[in-house]
Write a protein that holds these residues in place. Structure first.
Motif, PDB file in Angstrom:
ATOM      1  N   GLY A 226       0.800  -1.216   0.000  1.00  0.00           N
ATOM      2  CA  GLY A 226       0.000   0.000   0.000  1.00  0.00           C
ATOM      3  C   GLY A 226       0.826   1.255   0.000  1.00  0.00           C
ATOM      4  O   GLY A 226       1.915   1.313  -0.584  1.00  0.00           O
ATOM      5  N   GLY A 227       0.314   2.290   0.704  1.00  0.00           N
ATOM      6  CA  GLY A 227       0.958   3.585   0.742  1.00  0.00           C
ATOM      7  C   GLY A 227       1.948   3.721   1.877  1.00  0.00           C
ATOM      8  O   GLY A 227       2.201   2.766   2.620  1.00  0.00           O
ATOM      9  N   PRO A 228       2.523   4.901   2.026  1.00  0.00           N
ATOM     10  CA  PRO A 228       3.532   5.128   3.072  1.00  0.00           C
ATOM     11  C   PRO A 228       2.984   4.880   4.470  1.00  0.00           C
ATOM     12  O   PRO A 228       1.797   5.095   4.738  1.00  0.00           O
ATOM     13  N   LEU A 229       3.845   4.429   5.366  1.00  0.00           N
ATOM     14  CA  LEU A 229       3.442   4.209   6.750  1.00  0.00           C
ATOM     15  C   LEU A 229       3.130   5.561   7.394  1.00  0.00           C
ATOM     16  O   LEU A 229       3.952   6.489   7.323  1.00  0.00           O
ATOM     17  N   PRO A 230       1.973   5.696   8.033  1.00  0.00           N
ATOM     18  CA  PRO A 230       1.622   6.985   8.643  1.00  0.00           C
ATOM     19  C   PRO A 230       2.495   7.349   9.837  1.00  0.00           C
ATOM     20  O   PRO A 230       2.654   8.517  10.160  1.00  0.00           O
ATOM     21  N   SER A 231       3.079   6.347  10.501  1.00  0.00           N
ATOM     22  CA  SER A 231       3.970   6.605  11.630  1.00  0.00           C
ATOM     23  C   SER A 231       4.838   5.383  11.859  1.00  0.00           C
ATOM     24  O   SER A 231       4.546   4.285  11.362  1.00  0.00           O
ATOM     25  N   ALA A 232       5.905   5.564  12.621  1.00  0.00           N
ATOM     26  CA  ALA A 232       6.814   4.455  12.902  1.00  0.00           C
ATOM     27  C   ALA A 232       6.143   3.377  13.744  1.00  0.00           C
ATOM     28  O   ALA A 232       6.541   2.209  13.712  1.00  0.00           O
ATOM     29  N   GLU A 233       5.118   3.762  14.508  1.00  0.00           N
ATOM     30  CA  GLU A 233       4.434   2.814  15.393  1.00  0.00           C
ATOM     31  C   GLU A 233       3.300   2.069  14.697  1.00  0.00           C
ATOM     32  O   GLU A 233       2.726   1.142  15.251  1.00  0.00           O
ATOM     33  N   TRP A 234       2.947   2.504  13.496  1.00  0.00           N
ATOM     34  CA  TRP A 234       1.789   1.926  12.800  1.00  0.00           C
ATOM     35  C   TRP A 234       2.035   0.469  12.425  1.00  0.00           C
ATOM     36  O   TRP A 234       3.104   0.104  11.946  1.00  0.00           O
ATOM     37  N   ASP A 235       1.050  -0.387  12.661  1.00  0.00           N
ATOM     38  CA  ASP A 235       1.156  -1.813  12.375  1.00  0.00           C
ATOM     39  C   ASP A 235       0.171  -2.180  11.266  1.00  0.00           C
ATOM     40  O   ASP A 235      -1.044  -2.094  11.464  1.00  0.00           O
ATOM     41  N   PRO A 236       0.672  -2.605  10.098  1.00  0.00           N
ATOM     42  CA  PRO A 236      -0.238  -2.979   9.012  1.00  0.00           C
ATOM     43  C   PRO A 236      -0.896  -4.336   9.196  1.00  0.00           C
ATOM     44  O   PRO A 236      -1.737  -4.740   8.398  1.00  0.00           O
TER      45      PRO A 236
END
Length: 268
Positions: free
Chosen positions: A185-195
Motif C-alpha cells: 500500500g501507501g507510506p506508513l503513517p507513523s513508525a508505530e503503525w502496524d499494518p
C-alpha cells in the motif's frame, strides 16, 4: 442454477455479462489513483458469480461457444520454487502500482545475490481456457499453493466481498495466513503503525489503502476476465491511451521491465 434453456434466458445472461464486465472495468481500472480495497471486494463478488459459481459455463454451453482468456503464465517460476526452500512466499500479481507493472513478488531468507533467485522474468501471457485459468496456482506460502478459484472464493466469502466471516476451516486458515503475511500500500503513517502483516511493501506513494496479496490477485483476475473472448472474439474492446512520455520511452528502448529488490532486515 438450472441450465439455460430458452433464447431469452441466454440473451439476458449475456446482457448481464456485458454489464458486469463494464462494471469490473470501472472498479479496477482507475485513472491516476490507486484502486480501493472496497472496490476490490465488490469485484470479487462479480468474479465469483461468473467463474466459481458457474454462470459463465452455463452461458457458454447454451450458446455453444468456447471462452478463453489471456493469462500470465507463471509455470516457470513456480517450478523453480522446489529448488529454493528459503523462499516462503510467492505472488504472481501482474498489476500496476503507481503506473509500474508489478509481477513475481517473492520473499526469501537467502541474501541478495545480484539477481532474482527464481526466474520471475520468464512469465509471459498465453491463452487459457476458463477452467485452466481458475485452476492456475497464483499464490505460494509455506509449502501451500492457492489457485485463482481459491482466492476468488475466499475473498468473496470471507473477506467481506459478499460475506464477512471470521471462521476458518483448515484450508481457509492457511490462505488467511498467506493473506496476512505480506501486505502492500501507501507510506506508513507513523513508525508505530502496524499494518497487521509480517512484511509491508510501499508501492503506492499517494495511497491510504492497505491491500493483501489476495486483493492484488483479485485485480489481476478481474483484468484478465474483462478481456474474455468467445470463440476468439473479445466481448469488451479496451481502448488505451498512451502518453507522449511513454511513447518516447518505448521508442528509445527505455520502457523495459524493471526489477526491484527489498532487503528485509530486523534487529536482533
Amino acid at each position: 442454477m438450472a441450465l439455460l434453456n430458452k433464447e431469452e434466458e441466454v440473451r439476458e445472461v449475456y446482457r448481464q455479462l456485458e454489464s458486469d464486465l463494464a462494471t469490473l472495468f470501472k472498479l479496477v481500472f482507475s485513472f491516476r489513483k490507486p484502486v480501493t480495497e472496497g472496490d476490490i471486494r465488490i469485484a470479487s463478488v462479480i468474479l465469483r458469480k461468473w467463474l466459481t459459481d458457474g454462470l459463465l459455463g452455463k452461458l457458454c454451453n447454451a450458446a455453444g461457444v468456447k471462452a478463453t482468456v489471456q493469462v500470465l503464465d507463471n509455470s516457470i517460476p513456480l517450478a523453480a520454487l522446489a529448488e529454493h526452500p528459503a523462499i516462503n512466499y510467492f505472488l504472481t500479481a501482474g498489476v500496476r502500482f503507481n503506473g509500474v507493472p508489478i509481477c513475481g513478488i517473492y520473499n526469501s531468507g537467502d541474501p541478495f545475490a545480484g539477481g532474482p533467485q527464481i526466474p520471475v522474468d520468464q512469465m509471459h501471457e498465453r491463452e487459457m481456457r476458463i477452467s485452466e485459468f481458475l485452476a492456475q496456482k497464483r499464490l505460494y506460502f509455506d509449502g501451500s499453493l492457492f489457485s485463482c478459484a481459491d482466492i476468488i472464493k475466499f475473498t468473496a466469502n470471507k473477506l467481506g466481498g459478499a460475506h464477512f466471516d471470521m471462521q476458518r476451516t483448515p484450508n481457509y486458515e492457511k490462505i488467511d495466513q498467506a493473506s496476512n503475511y505480506m501486505k502492500y500500500g501507501g507510506p506508513l503513517p507513523s513508525a508505530e503503525w502496524d499494518p497487521g502483516s509480517e512484511i509491508y511493501m510501499v508501492l503506492e506513494p499517494t495511497s491510504n489503502e492497505v491491500l493483501s496479496g489476495l486483493h492484488i490477485e483479485i485485480v489481476a483476475a478481474a483484468t484478465t476476465f474483462i478481456q474474455i473472448k468467445f470463440d476468439g472474439i473479445p466481448i469488451m474492446k479496451l481502448a488505451t491511451k498512451v502518453s507522449l512520455r511513454t511513447r518516447a520511452r518505448r521508442l528509445l528502448g527505455l520502457d523495459r521491465a524493471r526489477f526491484r529488490f527489498f532487503q528485509n532486515s530486523k534487529p536482533d
